[in-house]
Structure formats: C-alpha cells, structure tokens
Scaffold this active site. Sequence first.
Site, PDB file in Angstrom:
ATOM      1  N   HIS A 250       0.816  -1.228   0.000  1.00  0.00           N
ATOM      2  CA  HIS A 250       0.000   0.000   0.000  1.00  0.00           C
ATOM      3  C   HIS A 250       0.845   1.272   0.000  1.00  0.00           C
ATOM      4  CE1 HIS A 250      -3.756  -2.135   0.895  1.00  0.00           C
ATOM      5  NE2 HIS A 250      -3.191  -2.718   1.936  1.00  0.00           N
TER       6      HIS A 250
HETATM    7  C1  BDR Z   1      -3.338   1.446   4.955  1.00  0.00           C
HETATM    8  O1  BDR Z   1      -3.716   1.096   6.279  1.00  0.00           O
HETATM    9  C2  BDR Z   1      -2.582   0.749   7.036  1.00  0.00           C
HETATM   10  O2  BDR Z   1      -2.807  -0.427   7.723  1.00  0.00           O
HETATM   11  C3  BDR Z   1      -1.452   0.595   6.059  1.00  0.00           C
HETATM   12  O3  BDR Z   1      -0.208   0.979   6.636  1.00  0.00           O
HETATM   13  C4  BDR Z   1      -1.831   1.503   4.915  1.00  0.00           C
HETATM   14  O4  BDR Z   1      -1.399   2.819   5.163  1.00  0.00           O
HETATM   15  C5  BDR Z   1      -3.951   0.448   3.980  1.00  0.00           C
HETATM   16  O5  BDR Z   1      -5.334   0.498   4.045  1.00  0.00           O
END
Ligand code: BDR
Length: 331
Positions: A250
Amino acid sequence: MNPRSRHRVIFDTDPGVDDAMALYFALAHPDIELVGITTTFGNVRVEQAVQNALYLCQIAGRTVPVARGLASPWVKPGEAPPEHIHGADGLGNLPSRQALRAQADPRSAAQFIVDAARERPGEISLVAVGPLGNLAAALKLEPALPGLLRGVVLMGGTVLEPGNVSPVAEANIWNDPHAADIVFTAGWPLTMVGLDVTHRLILPVTLFREIARHHQHLATDTLLHAVDFYAHFYSQRFAHVGQVHGCFGHDVLAFIRLVAPGLFGTVNGPVRVATEGPAAGQTILKRLPELHYPHPGWEPHVPCTEACMSVDATAAADLFRQTLLGDWLTR
Ligand code: BDR
Ligand code: CA
C-alpha cells in the site's frame, strides 16, 4: 539533474510494516530527500510510531528528524491498533531491538510541517500514509499551507475497489474521516493513491528475502521479519495473495507515484469523505465533470483530487526491487 526532479519530502506515517517498506524506498531512492518524518496513531499508538520511525532510520544508518503527531482521531473515538496485521510493535513483533540513540524532535508533527513549508515555500511534498489528522492540524495552524507546499500524495481511500475495513472504507480514512474530509477539500495539489491501485501491487516475501540476502544488513533483515508477519495476514485473507505468500505494498505506492507518475492512470474530480453512519470513511469521487450537482458539498468550487485508478503493477514492483537492491545502506 533537473532540480525539479528531486523531491524534498515530509513523510507522514504510522509505521507499520508497509510504512517501513515505504520509508526504506524513500531512503533508497536517489530522487527523494527525506527532510522529516511526522508520525501518527494508526497501525500502532503514536508513541510506538515515533519509536519505530527512529529505529528504522537508526538501523539504516540515517538521521532524519521525527516529530510526534496526533494520538487519536479529530472527532470519533480511537480504536485499538490492528496487532494481528502489523504485530503488537508494528514491525511484526521483532525478537529484539538495538537501544535507540536519537530522540524525537520537540515540535508537534503539525508545527514541523508548517515550519518546513514556510522555510522552503513551494519545495516540500507531503507523502501521507496514515490517518490524516496531522495534515488537518497543520492546515489549522497555517491556513495558507496549500500554497506553501509543492503537493500532497496520500495513500488512502478507494473509489471502485471494495474497502478494507468496511464495504466502502479504507483504513486510513476510516481512522479519521473528519480530518480526511478537511484534507480532501483544502485546495492543495492532491493525489490519492487508494485501494484501486494498491490492491494491484502484490509483493511476495521472496522479494524481501532477495533484498535481505543481497545487503546482509540489519535494516533489510528487520524489513524481512516484519513483512513475513504481515504477509500471513494478507495471504490468509486474499487467496491470490496467498498463492505467492505476499502482501499489498500500500504505502510504498504513494512514493512510487511521486517519482514515477507515468505508471498511473488517474481521474480528476472533487472527493468528499462520509463522516457518519454505515458509509463512514467512504471517499466519494465526483467522476462526471460536466454534471453539476445542486446539493451542498458538491459546489463547483470544491477543489479537485487526482485519484489513481490504474497502475502498471509490474513496473512498480520492478522499481521497488531495483531501488531496494541499490547501494543505499551504510554500516
Ligand atoms: C493502509 O492502512 C494501514 O494499515 C497501512 O499501513 C496503509 O497505510 C492500507 O489500508
Ligand atoms: Ca500506513
């Protein structure tokens, strides 16, 4: 080198395993100069986020100022961190850690952002990969902030892809929807890197093993340990991710968008965030520029966001791999 191709960045983050991947990409990429890290609650409590940011920099042999940010959302009550995804320590439950040598910057995250933007007007980009409270707080401190920054790239939200904490909400926006709506309507050059593209970037644990083997360094061993933990969660939840024993990248995709925008397809339009009810945390993109909706919240002056809708995931993964295999670690 063209001076515009170098990016001076403040990284707003809740490290967090994929945040750690993103941090190391930023430290490794020759076109990125990390001028500071601002931390927030999210994957971990904010104090742990500060410790993790300092620790990840220390073991990589880098000194980057780290400022403490918000410990809870603007309006809604905070939630317990997702230990089953990132580990109780945010880095996959590391078996041991070196003692920390550095301390946090005495300023708040919001003050740090405002000071840096005032010092170098038009030069700083914000890359934000956690709940967006620090950015909203910085806007409150300095309403002229949008004009002082080069731009903002955030990992958060989703347009068409199903949400990851509710059918419509992505975790970072869910964690502070009121702050997110302030950020999406602030009027800065804003790019949203949401689940529409981050769910395309699947990084196998074998890639991190290759990087660790190449460097033989505590920093990349630590990243491998953390990613291995994180990949268990994603591999169990998504069959196609489990097939390669991997995880979504992500947060790193926000940095990839910064340095390689040509890998993405985008749609431009105003984004608003639902703050209450079953749709809380939903990022709603107006996709028809020619249509004027008469309802409050969708007036023609609402600023536009560039929303990433497609990505060349193979090229993005390759850029990640090449960058992390580069010569960026000191001993
Ligand atoms: C986002 O949520 C967090 O858990 C991760 O680091 C990322 O920024 C993904 O939905
Ligand atoms: Ca994050």
